[in-house]
Design a protein around this motif. Structure first.
Motif, PDB file in Angstrom:
ATOM      1  N   GLU A  75       0.833  -1.205   0.000  1.00 29.75           N
ATOM      2  CA  GLU A  75       0.000   0.000   0.000  1.00 29.75           C
ATOM      3  C   GLU A  75       0.869   1.257   0.000  1.00 29.75           C
ATOM      4  O   GLU A  75       0.565   2.231  -0.692  1.00 29.75           O
ATOM      5  N   CYS A  76       1.943   1.240   0.774  1.00 29.55           N
ATOM      6  CA  CYS A  76       2.857   2.397   0.828  1.00 29.55           C
ATOM      7  C   CYS A  76       3.503   2.637  -0.526  1.00 29.55           C
ATOM      8  O   CYS A  76       3.660   3.785  -0.950  1.00 29.55           O
ATOM      9  N   SER A  77       3.875   1.572  -1.194  1.00 26.44           N
ATOM     10  CA  SER A  77       4.480   1.698  -2.516  1.00 26.44           C
ATOM     11  C   SER A  77       3.513   2.376  -3.481  1.00 26.44           C
ATOM     12  O   SER A  77       3.887   3.283  -4.231  1.00 26.44           O
ATOM     13  N   ASP A  96       3.897   6.249  -5.237  1.00 27.04           N
ATOM     14  CA  ASP A  96       3.726   6.516  -6.667  1.00 27.04           C
ATOM     15  C   ASP A  96       2.653   7.582  -6.898  1.00 27.04           C
ATOM     16  O   ASP A  96       2.813   8.473  -7.737  1.00 27.04           O
ATOM     17  N   ALA A  97       1.567   7.490  -6.138  1.00 32.25           N
ATOM     18  CA  ALA A  97       0.485   8.469  -6.278  1.00 32.25           C
ATOM     19  C   ALA A  97       0.942   9.865  -5.860  1.00 32.25           C
ATOM     20  O   ALA A  97       0.665  10.855  -6.549  1.00 32.25           O
ATOM     21  N   PHE A  98       1.673   9.951  -4.746  1.00 31.98           N
ATOM     22  CA  PHE A  98       2.182  11.246  -4.297  1.00 31.98           C
ATOM     23  C   PHE A  98       3.158  11.831  -5.307  1.00 31.98           C
ATOM     24  O   PHE A  98       3.158  13.042  -5.567  1.00 31.98           O
ATOM     25  N   ALA A  99       3.986  10.990  -5.892  1.00 34.51           N
ATOM     26  CA  ALA A  99       4.940  11.468  -6.905  1.00 34.51           C
ATOM     27  C   ALA A  99       4.202  12.008  -8.124  1.00 34.51           C
ATOM     28  O   ALA A  99       4.600  13.039  -8.695  1.00 34.51           O
ATOM     29  N   ALA A 100       3.122  11.346  -8.520  1.00 32.37           N
ATOM     30  CA  ALA A 100       2.345  11.805  -9.665  1.00 32.37           C
ATOM     31  C   ALA A 100       1.701  13.163  -9.370  1.00 32.37           C
ATOM     32  O   ALA A 100       1.692  14.050 -10.230  1.00 32.37           O
ATOM     33  N   VAL A 101       1.195  13.340  -8.168  1.00 34.83           N
ATOM     34  CA  VAL A 101       0.577  14.617  -7.789  1.00 34.83           C
ATOM     35  C   VAL A 101       1.636  15.715  -7.773  1.00 34.83           C
ATOM     36  O   VAL A 101       1.408  16.835  -8.249  1.00 34.83           O
ATOM     37  N   ALA A 102       2.805  15.401  -7.238  1.00 34.01           N
ATOM     38  CA  ALA A 102       3.870  16.406  -7.145  1.00 34.01           C
ATOM     39  C   ALA A 102       4.377  16.844  -8.521  1.00 34.01           C
ATOM     40  O   ALA A 102       4.864  17.971  -8.678  1.00 34.01           O
ATOM     41  N   ARG A 103       4.251  15.978  -9.513  1.00 33.25           N
ATOM     42  CA  ARG A 103       4.683  16.343 -10.868  1.00 33.25           C
ATOM     43  C   ARG A 103       3.776  17.396 -11.496  1.00 33.25           C
ATOM     44  O   ARG A 103       4.158  18.051 -12.447  1.00 33.25           O
ATOM     45  N   ASP A 104       2.571  17.526 -10.982  1.00 31.67           N
ATOM     46  CA  ASP A 104       1.622  18.499 -11.520  1.00 31.67           C
ATOM     47  C   ASP A 104       1.112  19.377 -10.382  1.00 31.67           C
ATOM     48  O   ASP A 104       0.002  19.173  -9.874  1.00 31.67           O
ATOM     49  N   PRO A 105       1.914  20.358  -9.964  1.00 24.62           N
ATOM     50  CA  PRO A 105       1.544  21.196  -8.818  1.00 24.62           C
ATOM     51  C   PRO A 105       0.194  21.894  -8.977  1.00 24.62           C
ATOM     52  O   PRO A 105      -0.449  22.220  -7.983  1.00 24.62           O
TER      53      PRO A 105
END
Length: 97
Positions: free
Chosen positions: A34-36, A40-49
């Motif tokens: 689940e953490c993995s 990945d989800a947090f990284a995707a959000v951070a790519r599109d501020p």
């Protein structure tokens, strides 16, 4: 207390700790997956501020808080298993003397 009684008690405690350890490992493996996914989800959000709305920010905070609490819970459960194993070791060593 007879030797056979002590041996049965030792084996029962060892079996209980082994069961708790296996269950804890299984739970932690699921949590790790689940953490993995969340990383990945947090990284995707951070790519599109631009998509980080106040609601998204609050949601991220909440998920991070829940993760922190779960990590502490796992740490405490691991400590309990370790303490049980240490106590078994001490009892076994003291009976050998």
């Amino acid at each position: 207390m007879s030797e056979s009684t002590r041996l049965r008690e030792f084996e029962a405690k060892r079996s209980q700790l082994a069961s708790e350890s296996l269950e804890l490992c299984d739970d932690f493996n699921k949590f790790s997956d689940e953490c993995s996914f969340l990383c990945d989800a947090f990284a995707a959000v951070a790519r599109d501020p631009a998509c980080i709305t106040p609601e998204t920010s609050e949601g991220i905070w909440y998920v991070c808080y829940k993760l922190k609490i779960q990590i502490r819970t796992y740490r405490d459960q691991i400590d309990e298993v370790h303490q049980g194993l240490r106590a078994l070791k001490v009892n076994l060593n003291s009976e050998d003397e």
